[in-house]
Design an enzyme around this catalytic site. Structure first.
Site, short mmCIF file in Angstrom:
data_model
loop_
_atom_site.label_atom_id
_atom_site.label_comp_id
_atom_site.label_asym_id
_atom_site.label_seq_id
_atom_site.Cartn_x
_atom_site.Cartn_y
_atom_site.Cartn_z
N ARG A 118 31.54 -53.76 -53.77
CA ARG A 118 32.31 -53.89 -54.90
C ARG A 118 33.44 -54.71 -54.69
NH1 ARG A 118 31.68 -48.01 -55.18
NH2 ARG A 118 30.13 -47.39 -56.65
N GLU A 182 35.15 -86.17 -60.96
CA GLU A 182 35.94 -84.99 -61.31
C GLU A 182 37.31 -84.99 -61.04
OE1 GLU A 182 34.65 -82.28 -62.54
OE2 GLU A 182 32.61 -81.79 -62.04
N LYS A 224 44.58 -78.44 -61.12
CA LYS A 224 43.74 -77.12 -61.29
C LYS A 224 44.60 -75.77 -61.07
CE LYS A 224 39.47 -75.09 -60.98
NZ LYS A 224 38.11 -75.38 -60.59
N GLU A 234 39.35 -68.50 -68.56
CA GLU A 234 38.88 -69.41 -69.54
C GLU A 234 38.97 -68.84 -70.83
OE1 GLU A 234 36.01 -72.21 -67.94
OE2 GLU A 234 35.29 -72.63 -69.74
N ARG A 238 41.75 -73.70 -69.72
CA ARG A 238 41.15 -73.89 -68.44
C ARG A 238 39.39 -74.53 -69.37
NH1 ARG A 238 39.27 -70.03 -63.33
NH2 ARG A 238 38.02 -71.85 -62.37
N ASN A 242 36.22 -78.87 -68.61
CA ASN A 242 34.92 -79.20 -68.68
C ASN A 242 34.63 -80.49 -69.67
OD1 ASN A 242 33.66 -76.77 -67.68
ND2 ASN A 242 34.63 -75.64 -69.18
N HIS A 245 31.28 -82.36 -69.58
CA HIS A 245 30.45 -81.48 -69.10
C HIS A 245 29.41 -81.06 -70.01
CE1 HIS A 245 33.14 -81.59 -65.57
NE2 HIS A 245 32.40 -80.52 -65.02
N HIS A 249 25.71 -81.46 -68.63
CA HIS A 249 25.00 -80.30 -68.33
C HIS A 249 23.56 -80.40 -69.22
CE1 HIS A 249 28.49 -77.34 -67.44
NE2 HIS A 249 27.90 -78.13 -66.29
N HIS A 262 25.90 -83.83 -59.96
CA HIS A 262 26.59 -83.37 -60.88
C HIS A 262 27.56 -84.32 -61.31
CE1 HIS A 262 28.78 -80.40 -63.35
NE2 HIS A 262 29.77 -80.61 -62.51
P1 NAD Z 1 26.30 -79.46 -52.39
O1 NAD Z 1 27.25 -78.04 -52.03
O2 NAD Z 1 25.05 -79.28 -52.55
O3 NAD Z 1 26.98 -80.62 -51.43
C1 NAD Z 1 26.47 -81.68 -51.61
C2 NAD Z 1 25.64 -82.23 -50.03
O4 NAD Z 1 26.53 -82.58 -49.21
C3 NAD Z 1 24.59 -80.95 -49.58
O5 NAD Z 1 23.65 -81.74 -49.13
C4 NAD Z 1 25.73 -80.45 -48.63
O6 NAD Z 1 24.69 -80.22 -47.52
C5 NAD Z 1 26.11 -82.02 -47.97
N1 NAD Z 1 27.58 -81.86 -47.36
C6 NAD Z 1 28.50 -80.98 -47.62
N2 NAD Z 1 29.67 -81.34 -47.10
C7 NAD Z 1 29.37 -82.17 -46.00
C8 NAD Z 1 30.00 -82.93 -45.04
N3 NAD Z 1 31.12 -82.91 -44.91
N4 NAD Z 1 29.32 -83.75 -44.19
C9 NAD Z 1 27.87 -84.08 -44.67
N5 NAD Z 1 27.28 -83.37 -45.67
C10 NAD Z 1 27.88 -82.66 -46.37
O7 NAD Z 1 27.24 -80.02 -53.56
P2 NAD Z 1 28.84 -79.97 -54.33
O8 NAD Z 1 28.78 -81.29 -55.16
O9 NAD Z 1 29.90 -79.98 -53.18
O10 NAD Z 1 28.75 -78.67 -55.27
C11 NAD Z 1 27.98 -78.37 -56.42
C12 NAD Z 1 27.77 -77.21 -56.81
O11 NAD Z 1 29.27 -76.71 -56.97
C13 NAD Z 1 27.43 -76.87 -57.96
O12 NAD Z 1 26.48 -75.74 -57.80
C14 NAD Z 1 28.08 -76.56 -59.13
O13 NAD Z 1 27.63 -75.55 -60.08
C15 NAD Z 1 29.23 -76.20 -58.23
N6 NAD Z 1 30.59 -76.16 -59.05
C16 NAD Z 1 31.35 -75.01 -58.99
C17 NAD Z 1 32.57 -75.24 -59.57
C18 NAD Z 1 33.54 -73.88 -59.69
O14 NAD Z 1 34.50 -73.82 -60.25
N7 NAD Z 1 33.20 -72.95 -58.79
C19 NAD Z 1 33.06 -76.30 -60.10
C20 NAD Z 1 32.33 -77.59 -60.05
C21 NAD Z 1 31.01 -77.29 -59.37
N1 GLY Z 2 35.21 -76.48 -62.74
C1 GLY Z 2 35.71 -75.81 -63.81
C2 GLY Z 2 36.52 -74.68 -63.65
O1 GLY Z 2 36.91 -74.36 -62.60
O2 GLY Z 2 36.99 -73.97 -64.72
#
Ligand code: NAD
Ligand code: GLY
Length: 361
Positions: A118, A182, A224, A234, A238, A242, A245, A249, A262
């Site tokens: 939980r 971003e 942020k 949101e 917030r 997007n 986006h 998407h 992305h």
């Molecule tokens: P990712 O986590 O897939 O990382 C990208 C690549 O870089 C991967 O291959 C990873 O292994 C590699 N990597 C990471 N750090 C490294 C480093 N320091 N050195 C070498 N390689 C490294 O991609 P991302 O762009 O970080 O994240 C995308 C994800 O984030 C998506 O799933 C998306 O939905 C999510 N997201 C979430 C939010 C949120 O607010 N929670 C916001 C934006 C995106």
């Molecule tokens: N990445 C958008 C949010 O955190 O709201």
């Protein structure tokens, strides 16, 4: 130089620490973990680079779970595998998870933390630019469902965010540039001075100057934090995060997440949103051209391939999470450094906003 911020939300307050070499020396991590049992979640690419550092920061052995690398593992199967391993290790409610990685590791770890017994606390140690400026802050956690990205999730704020800009030196260049869209987004929706600063400091940013990156990450996290403080779940402002986006998407879904990262899809989306804003009379043609130039200088794409079917893209947009009363709602630029959410019904106008790669150029 040390930079620190506090994020205040209704569900709690936490610090974001930004400092080069923080993964070599971070007393704040030990203080937050204190009497809890830490369990680290990372992936097969990141763990050889940084897991030992985190182990030694904790100054006591911590068990870990190593994911395969990739968005496709942000799913219910790996959610379940992690929970099983935590149960097998008899981790209780006095445990704390540590997400060491990009947005994939962060989102999945956060969602496990939100659900395990939980809800237990977790710490974000983001290692990509995208995760440092966006995903690690604000408490959005999620896994993907076969029918849609981030369709299962929860708002669960981290207890601490530890950002070491030096992590970005090992990040592949394409991933780094993808994160820049971003960064540019924050300037477009909230802070025109920051947008101008990005343009003026672009060479230092692209050369990964540590001080410039630290300043840039700090400003993004500050913006942020401000948004999340006002609207944690949101219900209003917030949604502005997007920008671009809705287009992005749709492009990602239509290309089955295989053609664009992305942030690359967001880059096309930012440009498309600006074209839409121009068509609606909010922005000038010079603003659109200026944005296109900046994205291109970051070697980010601004156009979709002409092979993509616009009707299919519109179909994806009609299923966007922001839609209400059957209308597609877009974040549009209202003025420099200012945006708003707006329903747009004119499908021809939306279709026209997609910049299409012209092979005759
Ligand atoms: P990712 O986590 O897939 O990382 C990208 C690549 O870089 C991967 O291959 C990873 O292994 C590699 N990597 C990471 N750090 C490294 C480093 N320091 N050195 C070498 N390689 C490294 O991609 P991302 O762009 O970080 O994240 C995308 C994800 O984030 C998506 O799933 C998306 O939905 C999510 N997201 C979430 C939010 C949120 O607010 N929670 C916001 C934006 C995106
Ligand atoms: N990445 C958008 C949010 O955190 O709201």
């Amino acid at each position: 130089m040390e930079r620190q911020l506090v994020v205040e939300t209704k569900s709690g307050r936490y610090s974001i620490l930004i400092r080069p070499s923080l993964l070599d020396d971070c007393s704040e991590l030990q203080a937050v973990v204190a009497t809890q049992t830490a369990f680290i979640i990372s992936n097969e690419t990141i763990s050889p680079l940084y897991l030992a550092k985190i182990q030694s920061l904790l100054k006591r052995p911590a068990k870990f779970f190593i994911l395969p690398d990739g968005e496709k593992y942000k799913n219910i199967t790996y959610f379940n595998k992690i929970i099983s391993q935590m149960l097998e290790n008899t981790l209780g409610r006095d445990s704390i998870l540590i997400a060491l990685g990009g947005g994939v590791v962060g989102d999945l770890t956060g969602f496990v933390a939100a659900c395990y017994q939980r809800g237990i606390p977790f710490i974000q140690i983001p290692t990509t630019l995208l995760a440092q400026v966006d995903a690690s802050v604000g408490g959005k956690t999620a896994i993907n469902h076969d029918l849609g990205k981030n369709m299962i999730g929860a708002f669960h704020q981290p207890s601490l965010v530890i950002i070491d800009p030096l992590c970005l030196t090992t990040l592949p260049d394409r991933e780094f540039r993808s994160g820049l869209s971003e960064v540019i987004k924050y300037g477009l929706i909230l802070d025109h001075d920051f947008y101008v600063w990005i343009k003026q400091n672009l060479q230092e940013i692209l050369h990964k100057n540590t001080e410039t990156l630290s300043k840039m990450i700090y400003r993004c996290c500050q913006l942020k934090a401000m948004v999340v403080k006002e609207d944690e779940k949101e219900q209003g402002i917030r949604a502005l995060l997007n920008l671009g986006h809705t287009f992005a998407h749709a492009i990602e879904a239509e290309t089955r997440y295989s053609q664009f990262l992305h942030g690359e899809a967001v880059s096309i989306g930012l440009y498309a949103a600006m074209r839409l804003s121009e068509s609606l009379g909010f922005m000038a043609a010079s603003d659109t051209q200026e944005l296109r130039q900046l994205l291109t200088q970051c070697q980010l794409p601004t156009e979709i391939p002409s092979s993509l079917n616009i009707q299919n893209l519109l179909g994806h947009m009609k299923r966007d999470k922001k839609n209400a009363l059957g209308q597609i709602r877009f974040i549009v630029n209202k003025a420099k450094g200012n945006a708003c959410i707006l329903p747009v019904n004119d499908e021809k106008l939306i279709a026209k906003s997609f910049p299409i790669f012209d092979t005759t150029q």
